[in-house]
Design an enzyme around this catalytic site. Structure first.
Site, mmCIF file in Angstrom:
data_model
loop_
_atom_site.group_PDB
_atom_site.id
_atom_site.type_symbol
_atom_site.label_atom_id
_atom_site.label_comp_id
_atom_site.label_asym_id
_atom_site.label_seq_id
_atom_site.Cartn_x
_atom_site.Cartn_y
_atom_site.Cartn_z
ATOM 1 N N THR A 84 -4.208 -12.367 11.052
ATOM 2 C CA THR A 84 -4.501 -13.638 10.388
ATOM 3 C C THR A 84 -4.089 -14.801 11.286
ATOM 4 O O THR A 84 -4.825 -15.781 11.437
ATOM 5 C CB THR A 84 -3.762 -13.716 9.035
ATOM 6 N N GLY A 140 -4.162 -3.753 -1.278
ATOM 7 C CA GLY A 140 -5.095 -2.732 -0.822
ATOM 8 C C GLY A 140 -5.228 -1.546 -1.773
ATOM 9 O O GLY A 140 -6.218 -0.813 -1.710
ATOM 10 N N CYS A 166 0.722 -7.417 11.906
ATOM 11 C CA CYS A 166 0.959 -7.524 13.352
ATOM 12 C C CYS A 166 0.198 -8.689 13.975
ATOM 13 O O CYS A 166 0.000 -8.727 15.191
ATOM 14 C CB CYS A 166 0.620 -6.220 14.055
ATOM 15 N N GLY A 167 -0.279 -9.644 13.168
ATOM 16 C CA GLY A 167 -0.755 -10.896 13.757
ATOM 17 C C GLY A 167 -2.236 -11.182 13.698
ATOM 18 O O GLY A 167 -2.691 -12.112 14.364
ATOM 19 N N ASP A 197 -9.341 -9.880 8.905
ATOM 20 C CA ASP A 197 -8.809 -8.534 8.611
ATOM 21 C C ASP A 197 -9.811 -7.400 8.853
ATOM 22 O O ASP A 197 -9.420 -6.316 9.246
ATOM 23 C CB ASP A 197 -8.322 -8.476 7.162
ATOM 24 N N SER A 234 -1.347 -3.502 10.312
ATOM 25 C CA SER A 234 -0.972 -4.423 9.238
ATOM 26 C C SER A 234 0.280 -5.217 9.617
ATOM 27 O O SER A 234 1.237 -4.659 10.165
ATOM 28 C CB SER A 234 -0.705 -3.627 7.963
ATOM 29 N N LYS A 280 -9.629 -2.508 1.615
ATOM 30 C CA LYS A 280 -9.386 -1.328 2.460
ATOM 31 C C LYS A 280 -10.182 -0.113 1.969
ATOM 32 O O LYS A 280 -10.692 0.666 2.766
ATOM 33 C CB LYS A 280 -7.897 -0.979 2.485
ATOM 34 N N ARG A 324 0.839 -1.194 0.000
ATOM 35 C CA ARG A 324 0.000 0.000 0.000
ATOM 36 C C ARG A 324 0.878 1.249 0.000
ATOM 37 O O ARG A 324 1.984 1.252 0.528
ATOM 38 C CB ARG A 324 -0.905 0.023 1.237
ATOM 39 N N GLY A 362 0.142 -19.927 18.910
ATOM 40 C CA GLY A 362 -0.853 -20.723 19.636
ATOM 41 C C GLY A 362 -0.904 -20.395 21.124
ATOM 42 O O GLY A 362 -1.966 -20.454 21.757
ATOM 43 N N SER A 388 5.131 -10.190 0.681
ATOM 44 C CA SER A 388 4.528 -11.156 -0.247
ATOM 45 C C SER A 388 3.273 -11.733 0.406
ATOM 46 O O SER A 388 3.194 -11.842 1.629
ATOM 47 C CB SER A 388 5.522 -12.260 -0.604
ATOM 48 N N ARG A 389 2.299 -12.077 -0.421
ATOM 49 C CA ARG A 389 0.972 -12.425 0.100
ATOM 50 C C ARG A 389 0.415 -13.670 -0.567
ATOM 51 O O ARG A 389 0.766 -13.984 -1.706
ATOM 52 C CB ARG A 389 -0.009 -11.265 -0.173
ATOM 53 N N HIS A 398 -10.646 -2.489 11.349
ATOM 54 C CA HIS A 398 -9.542 -3.338 10.874
ATOM 55 C C HIS A 398 -9.331 -4.462 11.899
ATOM 56 O O HIS A 398 -8.342 -4.457 12.631
ATOM 57 C CB HIS A 398 -8.294 -2.458 10.741
ATOM 58 N N TYR A 425 -1.526 -3.642 -6.910
ATOM 59 C CA TYR A 425 -1.236 -4.447 -5.725
ATOM 60 C C TYR A 425 -2.215 -4.281 -4.576
ATOM 61 O O TYR A 425 -2.553 -3.172 -4.187
ATOM 62 C CB TYR A 425 0.177 -4.115 -5.196
ATOM 63 N N ASN A 467 -0.839 -17.671 22.466
ATOM 64 C CA ASN A 467 -1.654 -16.476 22.737
ATOM 65 C C ASN A 467 -3.024 -16.857 23.307
ATOM 66 O O ASN A 467 -3.700 -16.024 23.916
ATOM 67 C CB ASN A 467 -1.820 -15.635 21.465
#
Ligand code: GTP
Ligand code: SPV
Ligand code: MN
Length: 592
Positions: free
Chosen positions: A265, A211, A262-263, A287, A260, A218, A80, A501, A375-376, A238, A209, A503
């Site tokens: 997914t 977003g 930061c965990g 998301d 973004s 977004k 983005r 896990g 990469s996504r 978000h 690309y 968490n």
């Protein structure tokens, strides 16, 4: 059952409003042909084949990654672009200091110049989509016009795309968000992502690309929707949404906002550690959450998306087996590396070695990481082993706790609870996090990212905080609010908390707090778990590390509070006074 009214109509006949707009855009952009997307699997298969034939998409190893493809975006177009993203409200004050602003007329004129004739020799795809379950009263539709086949394939996975969405637009009175996108020349000097929340319109030029280009995500589901949500009395955030079933069989849903990369997914598809038997995790979304006050006084959430556009690096069987399994078939990989036998490869993938880097060059460590850090993967949510059927529920799921957090080496403790909704809004408004590769620019710099919405709020943050405070007053059974940080490090740069896990132990404490079954220590910052409040069975964490994770040095907190005060003041006169009262209260408790 009555048959759908438009079943026999051709796509352009379904909604006159959409057809009229498509004709206007075609007159401006001059495409060679127009393709209306019906969202069928046959259509996607034909498009994939065409992109493979043109060399835009590369099939991956069919034995180990069946029906998976690699796409390489332009090396200058990999994330983005926040500095090129604008919110174009009539007055600059309504966009707020948190957004880049341009007057709507000036922005339209600039974009008209760029779009003029830009689709000559290309196909214009009409992509009708629905954000949220097709039968949900909370779902909203849009149409993206794009000249990128890759965008069409991604929108097909990420949204309910095609004929059914177009039919819903027609039955909704022809109202839809208009998103016009062209990849243009991919020239960073001619790249703009414009939002017109007052007109329900988006114009994006010069990027293909994520977003920037998948406008349902977004641009629509956060920037336009957050603006709409304020006027209509709901929230577009978000946030991931996850269901947690405890060993007694009770399920509670929580929603969590982290910036973004930061965990989100990972938390949304968490795998319970073996030392916590009996827990089950159900993913609703990873998301974005649209949250509505329900008639029962609780907050209800839907996930407007139907797929995941997730960070690849760091994904492996040990950290997140669900994610790893989910992307081993029927996935699109963008900007990853390749092994010699045509498998995708990324930093953190334990097996194999890279042969070709994300730019298609023979891999050389001197060129940096093999896979781009942003990469996504794109996959349908249905491939997630922990996907919940409740994600299709038109009314969504009730939320017991809202969680905010960021990526901070220092200061922010593992977890704490806000004393009230109002305190929680301050906690959320004060979130700070190190920047990541999800946006272009410097990585690792701590910045304020209120509600993880700094890049995504479609209006003035002062008004946004006021809206959050007002929402709390409308909820008779408001969720409790928590703050987490999985990323505290020791002096040597090692993470103090194992994360992933594990968490679940922190989430467990939160649910027990909601049920009134566990204690906490009243600290100046908020309510913190005492060592005995967290279940650390089988974790083997050093008590001194746990103590460090759950304390905040008073001097550092004092400095942080001063910093937050300055930040809120810099946002201007619309920042609600209640947030300053909450700051005063923490300072009073700190004896500052
Ligand atoms: P966006 O899609 O950009 O909104 O990102 P996200 O918030 O969904 O982040 P994601 O879950 O993809 O995680 C981003 C990176 O953080 C990945 O490299 C993960 O491996 C890593 N990560 C996720 N959870 C944890 C955790 O609990 N601890 C640590 N140390 N790293 C984590
Ligand atoms: C994010 O950056 O928060 C993402 C990826 O989820 S993108 O869709 O590119 O915005
Ligand atoms: Mn995101």
């Amino acid at each position: 059952m009555a048959s759908a009214p438009h079943t026999l109509a051709s796509l352009p006949e379904i909604s006159r409003n959409v057809a009229t707009w498509v004709a206007e855009v075609a007159a401006l952009t001059r495409p060679e042909r127009i393709h209306w997307c019906d969202g069928s699997e046959a259509e996607a298969a034909a498009l994939r084949a065409a992109l493979v034939a043109r060399g835009e998409l590369q099939p991956l190893n069919p034995d180990t990654f069946p029906r998976c493809y690699l796409y390489r975006s332009d090396p200058t177009d990999v994330a983005r672009v926040e500095h090129l993203t604008f919110v174009c409200t009539r007055t600059q004050e309504d966009a707020g200091p948190n957004n880049n602003w341009m007057a709507p007329a000036a922005a339209h004129e600039k974009m008209r110049g760029l779009f003029s004739g830009c689709m000559r020799g290309r196909t214009l795809y009409v992509v009708p989509y629905c954000m949220g379950p097709l039968d949900s009263p909370y779902a909203r539709c849009g149409v993206e016009i794009t000249d990128s086949g890759y965008v069409v394939l991604n929108m097909g996975l990420m949204t309910r795309m095609g004929r059914a969405a177009l039919e819903r637009i027609a039955t909704d009175g022809g109202r839809f968000v208009r998103g016009l996108h062209s990849t243009g020349e991919l020239d960073p000097e001619r790249r703009f992502i414009m939002h017109y929340p007052e007109e329900l319109a988006i114009e994006s030029y010069g990027s293909g690309y994520g977003g920037n280009a998948l406008l349902g995500k977004k641009c629509h589901a956060l920037r336009i929707a957050s603006y709409q949500a304020r006027t209509e009395g709901w929230l577009a955030e978000h946030m991931l949404i996850v269901g947690l079933q405890n060993p007694a069989g009770e399920t509670h849903y929580v929603a969590a906002a982290f910036p973004s990369a930061c965990g989100k997914t990972n938390l949304a598809m968490l795998i319970p550690p073996e030392s916590l038997p009996g827990w089950k995790i159900y993913t609703i979304g990873d998301d974005i959450a649209w949250l509505q006050p329900g008639p029962d006084g609780r907050l209800w959430a839907i996930n407007p998306e139907s797929g995941y556009f997730g960070v690849v690096p760091g994904t492996n069987r040990a950290t997140n087996r669900n994610a790893f399994d989910m992307i081993s078939h029927d996935a699109i990989f963008t900007n990853v590396a390749l092994t010699a036998d045509g498998e995708p490869w990324w930093e953190g993938r334990k097996k194999h070695v890279p042969a070709i880097d994300w730019q298609g060059r023979p891999y050389d460590p001197a060129n940096g990481p093999a896979a781009h850090p942003n990469s996504r993967f794109t996959v349908s949510a249905r491939q997630n082993p922990s996907y919940s059927p409740a994600a299709e529920d038109p009314h969504g799921v009730p939320i017991s706790a809202l969680i905010f957090g960021g990526r901070r080496r220092e200061l922010a403790p593992l977890v704490y609870e806000a004393r009230s909704w109002q305190h929680g809004v301050l906690v959320a408004a004060s979130v700070a996090s190190e920047t990541t590769a999800a946006a272009t620019g410097q990585v690792g710099v701590v910045r304020r990212d209120p509600m993880a919405m700094k890049p995504f709020a479609g209006y003035n943050f002062g008004d946004y905080f006021a809206h959050w405070l007002a929402m709390g007053q409308r909820l008779a059974r408001a969720p409790r609010i928590f703050h987490v940080n999985w990323f505290r490090q020791d002096a040597a740069g090692k993470f103090l908390w194992p994360g992933y896990g594990e968490n679940l132990r922190v989430l467990h404490w939160m649910l027990e707090r909601c049920a009134g079954r566990v204690g906490a220590r009243d600290g100046a910052i908020g309510l913190l778990p005492r060592p005995e409040d967290l279940d650390t069975t089988g974790l083997g964490i050093d008590p001194s590390v746990l103590a460090e994770l759950t304390t905040v040095p008073p001097a550092a907190l004092k400095k942080e509070l001063a910093d937050i005060r300055t930040y809120l003041a810099d946002l201007g006169a619309r920042t609600p006074a209640a947030l300053y009262s909450e700051l005063d209260e923490i300072e009073r408790r700190l004896g500052a």
